[in-house]
Design a protein around this motif. Sequence first.
Motif, PDB file in Angstrom:
ATOM      1  N   GLU A  98       0.909   3.600   2.075  1.00 27.43           N
ATOM      2  CA  GLU A  98       1.356   3.814   3.452  1.00 27.43           C
ATOM      3  C   GLU A  98       2.550   2.917   3.783  1.00 27.43           C
ATOM      4  OE1 GLU A  98      -2.524   5.294   2.745  1.00 27.43           O
ATOM      5  OE2 GLU A  98      -1.823   3.205   2.566  1.00 27.43           O
ATOM      6  N   GLN A  99       2.521   1.678   3.316  1.00 27.58           N
ATOM      7  CA  GLN A  99       3.642   0.763   3.552  1.00 27.58           C
ATOM      8  C   GLN A  99       4.896   1.225   2.817  1.00 27.58           C
ATOM      9  OE1 GLN A  99       1.552  -2.777   2.191  1.00 27.58           O
ATOM     10  NE2 GLN A  99       1.572  -3.644   4.272  1.00 27.58           N
TER      11      GLN A  99
ATOM     12  N   THR B 262       4.514  13.910  -0.606  1.00 29.25           N
ATOM     13  CA  THR B 262       4.422  13.416   0.772  1.00 29.25           C
ATOM     14  C   THR B 262       5.617  12.529   1.122  1.00 29.25           C
ATOM     15  OG1 THR B 262       2.002  13.481   0.765  1.00 29.25           O
ATOM     16  CG2 THR B 262       3.048  12.028   2.379  1.00 29.25           C
TER      17      THR B 262
ATOM     18  N   THR C 188       0.852  -1.183   0.000  1.00 29.66           N
ATOM     19  CA  THR C 188       0.000   0.000   0.000  1.00 29.66           C
ATOM     20  C   THR C 188       0.891   1.238   0.000  1.00 29.66           C
ATOM     21  OG1 THR C 188      -0.073   0.174   2.401  1.00 29.66           O
ATOM     22  CG2 THR C 188      -1.730  -1.244   1.353  1.00 29.66           C
TER      23      THR C 188
ATOM     24  N   VAL D 232       5.695   4.354   2.093  1.00 30.93           N
ATOM     25  CA  VAL D 232       6.245   5.497   2.839  1.00 30.93           C
ATOM     26  C   VAL D 232       7.007   5.006   4.063  1.00 30.93           C
ATOM     27  CG1 VAL D 232       5.675   7.540   4.199  1.00 30.93           C
ATOM     28  CG2 VAL D 232       4.491   7.120   2.041  1.00 30.93           C
ATOM     29  N   GLU D 233       6.419   4.087   4.804  1.00 28.97           N
ATOM     30  CA  GLU D 233       7.054   3.561   6.020  1.00 28.97           C
ATOM     31  C   GLU D 233       8.384   2.876   5.694  1.00 28.97           C
ATOM     32  OE1 GLU D 233       6.102   0.389   9.654  1.00 28.97           O
ATOM     33  OE2 GLU D 233       4.583   0.824   8.137  1.00 28.97           O
TER      34      GLU D 233
ATOM     35  N   LYS E 161       8.825  13.139   3.763  1.00 31.08           N
ATOM     36  CA  LYS E 161       9.108  12.194   4.858  1.00 31.08           C
ATOM     37  C   LYS E 161      10.553  11.715   4.831  1.00 31.08           C
ATOM     38  CE  LYS E 161       4.872  11.839   6.575  1.00 31.08           C
ATOM     39  NZ  LYS E 161       4.532  12.262   7.964  1.00 31.08           N
TER      40      LYS E 161
END
Length: 514
Positions: free
Chosen positions: A115-116, A152, A113, A118-119, A156
């Motif tokens: 989000e994954q 984004t 995903t 980015v992490e 980060k």
Amino acid sequence: MRKINIFDTTLRDGEQSAGVNLNLHEKLEIARQLERLGVDIIEAGFPAASKGDFQAVQAIAQTVRNCSVTGLSRSVQSDIDAAWEALKDGAEPRLHVFIATSPIHMQYKLRMTPEQVVETAVESVRYAKKYFPIVQWSAEDACRSDLPFLATIVEKVIEAGANVINIPDTVGYITPKQYGDIFSFLKENVRNIEKIILSAHCHDDLGMAVANSLAAIEAGATQIEGTINGIGERAGNAAIEEVAVALYIRKDYYQAETRLNLQEIKRTSNLVSKLTGMIVPPNKAIVGKNAFAHESGIHQDGVLKEKTTYEIISPQLVGVQSNSMVLGKHSGRHAFRTRIQELGYLLTEEEVNRLFVRFKDLADKKKDITDDDLIALILDEKLDTYKNFYQLCSIQVQYGTNQIPTAVVVLKDGEGNDIQEAATGAGSVEALYNALEKALQLPVTLLDYRIESVGSGRDALAQVYVKVSLDGKEASGRGTAQDVLEASAKAYIHAVNRMFVIEKMREEQALAAQ
């Protein structure tokens, strides 16, 4: 004038060109020349990819002192660890870590995903900063990414410690205006972006890699990634020599410059071409042999009256000299050694003495020895490290228009045993290769065979490039000689020997893994 950093990835992305397989000594030779050229960063390889890549990156990092050496890494801790071990002895170790950010890559390749992603990106940068003073982060397939998401993740990773943000056009899809707009968007929507270096990495699938790179500079990028001669995956990368010369010639427009020694461009191009086996097209900008040639009578007349009528670049600017010292059979060792040094090659006294014997032998057959002849001899001598398996002793080929071509070859194996075989074929080269295949007792398949002349005239050297396969594995080889058939035999043996070297390295890796 803005300073534009040049990030050369000839030894990483360039080596990914189909059919290119450089060994450690060849990579070192190219790295030394890139250092002389004055690139700011050399991407020496992908340390975690293989033992051979690790060793090459490590050797280059330990050898090159006047520019930063980096290695590629996925967003995986084991990759970062391998890169640090390879690069820690460098003059300015840096890491190039990447992860894909486009919807198509995240969904089908990474199966992650947003989000994954980015992490993972943030964690990898934080981990890398424990070791590396400089971390470059790349958004693979950035140009097909959703721009708000790209902004984004860039913000980060900057917070996590990234020093350089690279925006690759991984598949060569974007247009110059669109590419420049991405940089403008990021500058307007990412906090702290003024604290990092923005980098451009462009592929040439639509023939716009150099134009896109220049558009990125206009939009604020201060680092350009590319390769010598534009080699690389698929249609290749932005050609560094084209970007650098464009900035120099049009400094009035771009108001930007590099620290490259432009007079080293032609020498660097020749070296990369010969070692990779990728021939530079005659009409290639800056380094093609026709780049400064004028055929049209109108053009010739104009140039004779005033060069700038049709030449916006002088040949001397990029190292194409109109005259040079001519060596021949009466030349001495001092002139020979001096010319080798002028060409930028560092040879030991033993190598010079050995090469001088070959030079004299060639000079007895060829009236004038050109720089290209010398380079071919040097590469044949200095970079051929594969004599432990098979060595070509002699060949004899019989050919006539009313005869069946027949070849006899004599080889010496690694244990010093002589092997002699004969074979016929539809032509001389086929007969020769059939005889070599019988002597080696290996089912070698010839995939590609190319020949070009080194210099001009009836006494020009022949340079042959081949690609062969054996048991599903491929290797390339090259050979140089005054005789086409001898060069063909040398290229074949060189490729087979490289196959054995690659296989030996794989066996060593398998044993090490156990």
